[in-house]
Design a protein around this motif. Structure first.
Motif, PDB file in Angstrom:
ATOM      1  N   LYS A 264      49.841  50.922  45.307  1.00 37.35           N
ATOM      2  CA  LYS A 264      48.770  51.289  46.224  1.00 37.35           C
ATOM      3  C   LYS A 264      47.621  50.314  46.073  1.00 37.35           C
ATOM      4  CE  LYS A 264      49.870  56.231  46.201  1.00 37.35           C
ATOM      5  NZ  LYS A 264      49.395  57.599  45.894  1.00 37.35           N
ATOM      6  N   LYS A 265      46.831  50.164  47.133  1.00 38.74           N
ATOM      7  CA  LYS A 265      45.755  49.187  47.129  1.00 38.74           C
ATOM      8  C   LYS A 265      44.559  49.695  46.335  1.00 38.74           C
ATOM      9  CE  LYS A 265      42.816  46.516  50.280  1.00 38.74           C
ATOM     10  NZ  LYS A 265      42.471  46.265  51.703  1.00 38.74           N
ATOM     11  N   PHE A 266      44.073  48.869  45.395  1.00 35.52           N
ATOM     12  CA  PHE A 266      42.874  49.166  44.624  1.00 35.52           C
ATOM     13  C   PHE A 266      41.883  48.025  44.780  1.00 35.52           C
ATOM     14  CE2 PHE A 266      45.808  52.088  42.683  1.00 35.52           C
ATOM     15  CZ  PHE A 266      45.027  53.153  42.265  1.00 35.52           C
ATOM     16  N   THR A 267      40.603  48.335  44.596  1.00 33.89           N
ATOM     17  CA  THR A 267      39.545  47.334  44.777  1.00 33.89           C
ATOM     18  C   THR A 267      39.702  46.162  43.823  1.00 33.89           C
ATOM     19  OG1 THR A 267      38.060  49.143  45.400  1.00 33.89           O
ATOM     20  CG2 THR A 267      37.037  47.016  44.906  1.00 33.89           C
ATOM     21  N   LEU A 268      40.151  46.437  42.602  1.00 37.34           N
ATOM     22  CA  LEU A 268      40.220  45.398  41.570  1.00 37.34           C
ATOM     23  C   LEU A 268      41.522  44.604  41.588  1.00 37.34           C
ATOM     24  CD1 LEU A 268      38.655  47.295  38.524  1.00 37.34           C
ATOM     25  CD2 LEU A 268      37.579  45.548  39.945  1.00 37.34           C
ATOM     26  N   ASP A 269      42.384  44.837  42.564  1.00 28.27           N
ATOM     27  CA  ASP A 269      43.685  44.158  42.600  1.00 28.27           C
ATOM     28  C   ASP A 269      43.545  42.633  42.622  1.00 28.27           C
ATOM     29  OD1 ASP A 269      45.047  46.486  42.443  1.00 28.27           O
ATOM     30  OD2 ASP A 269      45.731  46.530  44.531  1.00 28.27           O
ATOM     31  N   LYS A 270      42.651  42.126  43.481  1.00 31.16           N
ATOM     32  CA  LYS A 270      42.505  40.667  43.602  1.00 31.16           C
ATOM     33  C   LYS A 270      41.923  40.064  42.328  1.00 31.16           C
ATOM     34  CE  LYS A 270      41.966  40.532  48.628  1.00 31.16           C
ATOM     35  NZ  LYS A 270      41.093  40.136  49.760  1.00 31.16           N
ATOM     36  N   VAL A 271      40.978  40.765  41.723  1.00 29.79           N
ATOM     37  CA  VAL A 271      40.391  40.281  40.465  1.00 29.79           C
ATOM     38  C   VAL A 271      41.462  40.217  39.384  1.00 29.79           C
ATOM     39  CG1 VAL A 271      38.687  40.750  38.665  1.00 29.79           C
ATOM     40  CG2 VAL A 271      38.138  41.237  41.064  1.00 29.79           C
ATOM     41  N   ALA A 272      42.261  41.273  39.284  1.00 32.73           N
ATOM     42  CA  ALA A 272      43.352  41.298  38.301  1.00 32.73           C
ATOM     43  C   ALA A 272      44.352  40.180  38.570  1.00 32.73           C
ATOM     44  CB  ALA A 272      44.051  42.662  38.331  1.00 32.73           C
ATOM     45  N   SER A 273      44.646  39.934  39.860  1.00 34.92           N
ATOM     46  CA  SER A 273      45.593  38.875  40.223  1.00 34.92           C
ATOM     47  C   SER A 273      45.097  37.509  39.774  1.00 34.92           C
ATOM     48  CB  SER A 273      45.836  38.880  41.730  1.00 34.92           C
ATOM     49  OG  SER A 273      46.451  40.070  42.139  1.00 34.92           O
ATOM     50  N   VAL A 274      43.796  37.250  39.961  1.00 36.01           N
ATOM     51  CA  VAL A 274      43.215  35.978  39.530  1.00 36.01           C
ATOM     52  C   VAL A 274      43.344  35.828  38.018  1.00 36.01           C
ATOM     53  CG1 VAL A 274      41.051  34.702  39.266  1.00 36.01           C
ATOM     54  CG2 VAL A 274      41.627  35.731  41.463  1.00 36.01           C
ATOM     55  N   PHE A 275      43.097  36.922  37.290  1.00 38.18           N
ATOM     56  CA  PHE A 275      43.113  36.865  35.833  1.00 38.18           C
ATOM     57  C   PHE A 275      44.478  36.489  35.280  1.00 38.18           C
ATOM     58  CE2 PHE A 275      38.908  38.683  35.442  1.00 38.18           C
ATOM     59  CZ  PHE A 275      38.501  38.206  34.212  1.00 38.18           C
ATOM     60  N   PHE A 276      45.565  37.008  35.854  1.00 45.00           N
ATOM     61  CA  PHE A 276      46.861  36.691  35.241  1.00 45.00           C
ATOM     62  C   PHE A 276      47.611  35.562  35.948  1.00 45.00           C
ATOM     63  CE2 PHE A 276      48.357  40.025  38.198  1.00 45.00           C
ATOM     64  CZ  PHE A 276      49.521  39.471  38.688  1.00 45.00           C
ATOM     65  N   THR A 277      47.093  35.069  37.090  1.00 45.93           N
ATOM     66  CA  THR A 277      47.770  33.944  37.747  1.00 45.93           C
ATOM     67  C   THR A 277      47.085  32.602  37.493  1.00 45.93           C
ATOM     68  OG1 THR A 277      46.520  34.297  39.804  1.00 45.93           O
ATOM     69  CG2 THR A 277      48.663  35.384  39.622  1.00 45.93           C
ATOM     70  N   VAL A 278      45.808  32.617  37.118  1.00 45.87           N
ATOM     71  CA  VAL A 278      45.053  31.361  36.993  1.00 45.87           C
ATOM     72  C   VAL A 278      44.457  31.164  35.606  1.00 45.87           C
ATOM     73  CG1 VAL A 278      43.121  30.014  37.918  1.00 45.87           C
ATOM     74  CG2 VAL A 278      44.481  31.441  39.462  1.00 45.87           C
ATOM     75  N   ILE A 279      43.843  32.201  35.044  1.00 49.28           N
ATOM     76  CA  ILE A 279      43.046  32.050  33.824  1.00 49.28           C
ATOM     77  C   ILE A 279      43.868  31.797  32.558  1.00 49.28           C
ATOM     78  CG2 ILE A 279      41.261  33.103  32.374  1.00 49.28           C
ATOM     79  CD1 ILE A 279      40.353  32.336  35.213  1.00 49.28           C
ATOM     80  N   PRO A 280      44.916  32.590  32.252  1.00 47.46           N
ATOM     81  CA  PRO A 280      45.651  32.364  30.990  1.00 47.46           C
ATOM     82  C   PRO A 280      46.249  30.974  30.876  1.00 47.46           C
ATOM     83  CG  PRO A 280      46.260  34.478  31.953  1.00 47.46           C
ATOM     84  CD  PRO A 280      45.457  33.749  32.987  1.00 47.46           C
ATOM     85  N   GLN A 281      46.688  30.404  32.000  1.00 48.52           N
ATOM     86  CA  GLN A 281      47.302  29.075  31.976  1.00 48.52           C
ATOM     87  C   GLN A 281      46.303  28.004  31.546  1.00 48.52           C
ATOM     88  OE1 GLN A 281      47.470  31.269  34.405  1.00 48.52           O
ATOM     89  NE2 GLN A 281      49.618  31.801  34.590  1.00 48.52           N
ATOM     90  N   MET A 282      45.010  28.244  31.799  1.00 50.07           N
ATOM     91  CA  MET A 282      43.980  27.319  31.340  1.00 50.07           C
ATOM     92  C   MET A 282      43.613  27.593  29.882  1.00 50.07           C
ATOM     93  SD  MET A 282      40.037  26.883  32.658  1.00 50.07           S
ATOM     94  CE  MET A 282      39.600  28.487  31.983  1.00 50.07           C
ATOM     95  N   LEU A 283      43.605  28.870  29.495  1.00 53.19           N
ATOM     96  CA  LEU A 283      43.203  29.236  28.141  1.00 53.19           C
ATOM     97  C   LEU A 283      44.245  28.875  27.095  1.00 53.19           C
ATOM     98  CD1 LEU A 283      41.588  32.766  28.672  1.00 53.19           C
ATOM     99  CD2 LEU A 283      40.425  30.581  28.346  1.00 53.19           C
TER     100      LEU A 283
END
Length: 315
Positions: A264-283
């Motif tokens: 189901k759609k939640f407000t934080l979905d896009k934020v969560a998506s950014v966190f696991f698709t972009v950030i860990p690969q840099m960290l």
């Protein structure tokens, strides 16, 4: 109109992207472009350094180089889509390209999740069996961990795509995201997807929870051993394990939030998506490797060889 929608096959999907605010789009493009370039430069530096420096031909650095390759591959599935979407008014993707994007995203992401378990095993052996470390973590063992991770990712992705592609797509084609992913795409199917969604949550989300708990238990055991028995380099070992736990949490917690619940759609979905698709690969290169003194010395040696060869060519 409804009659037409039920008989028309979807040929493309339209992304709504991260935001519709044009000024924020340009700012986010600069931020994520820097993140993407940092990911590529950091991880490729690690790969090249490990390959060219014979002193780093050890199990730990072999695994780190493979993690760097996974980071580059994973970031290249969705980050270009994110960047192009921030610069365009209307971003579309064909149906077949969308399916391929989901397949590779879950293939590489699944492989990375399994591989982090393999790296935890490596650290466990290094702390608990230091005298037998090189015997246990031999070349066959290291290659086996890498192969098992990729096979695990392939099976996971194949299951997700197999469950998804049994449905027809004949009407809505708007995705409120910046990339194609199963939770959004399956909601556009022209059929009742409730049962299959539960199967996907079990095969994907529950698996993530199991891997995450396994990693937390593994690192807790390692930390206890370090605090009670290890004397040399205790502070460094504690710091390294602590930062590795942070990376694991940054990758797994948003992933669990997305995949281990009903779609189901939640407000934080896009934020969560950014966190696991972009950030860990840099960290990952910063935390797993670039904080490592031996790796930093190897990178300096590599830079020195490059500068020396350039001077020699000019001369």
């Amino acid at each position: 109109m409804d009659q037409q929608n039920l008989t028309t096959t979807v040929t493309e999907f339209i992304f709504l992207g991260l935001t519709q605010n044009h000024q924020l789009k340009y700012f986010l493009f600069i931020v994520f472009f820097i993140v993407y370039m940092t990911t590529w430069v950091g991880n490729f530096t690690i790969i090249i350094t490990v390959i060219t420096d014979h002193r780093l031909h050890t199990p730990m650095y072999f695994l780190l180089a493979n993690l760097a390759f996974m980071d580059v591959s994973d970031s290249s599935v969705n980050a270009p889509n994110l960047l192009s979407g921030l610069l365009s008014q209307c971003k579309t993707i064909s149906f077949n390209e969308c399916i391929l994007q989901m397949f590779f995203f879950h293939f590489i992401g699944g492989a990375m999740a399994f591989f982090l378990v393999g790296m935890a095993i490596d650290r466990y052996v290094a702390i608990y069996k230091p005298l037998r470390y090189l015997i246990i973590m031999n070349q066959d063992m290291c290659v086996g961990l890498v192969v098992l991770a990729w096979v695990g990712g392939l099976v996971h992705s194949a299951v997700q795509m197999g469950l998804l592609l049994q449905f027809p797509f004949c009407g809505p084609n708007i995705l409120d995201n910046f990339y194609c992913d199963v939770p959004q795409v399956i909601k556009l199917a022209c059929a009742d997807t409730h049962v299959v969604e539960l199967q996907m949550v079990f095969s994907g989300g529950v698996l993530l929870i199991i891997l995450f708990i396994s990693l937390l238990i593994s690192y807790t055991i390692i930390l206890v051993k370090i605090r009670t028995h290890v004397t040399d380099g205790k502070r460094k070992a504690l710091s390294t394990c602590g930062t590795q736990i942070i990376v694991v949490c940054v990758l797994f917690i948003p992933s669990i939030f997305i995949y281990a619940r009903p779609f189901k759609k939640f407000t934080l979905d896009k934020v969560a998506s950014v966190f696991f698709t972009v950030i860990p690969q840099m960290l990952n290169p910063m935390i797993y490797t670039l904080r490592n003194a031996e790796m930093k010395k190897a990178i300096r040696r590599l830079m020195s060889r490059i500068l020396f060869s350039r001077r020699k060519l000019k001369a």
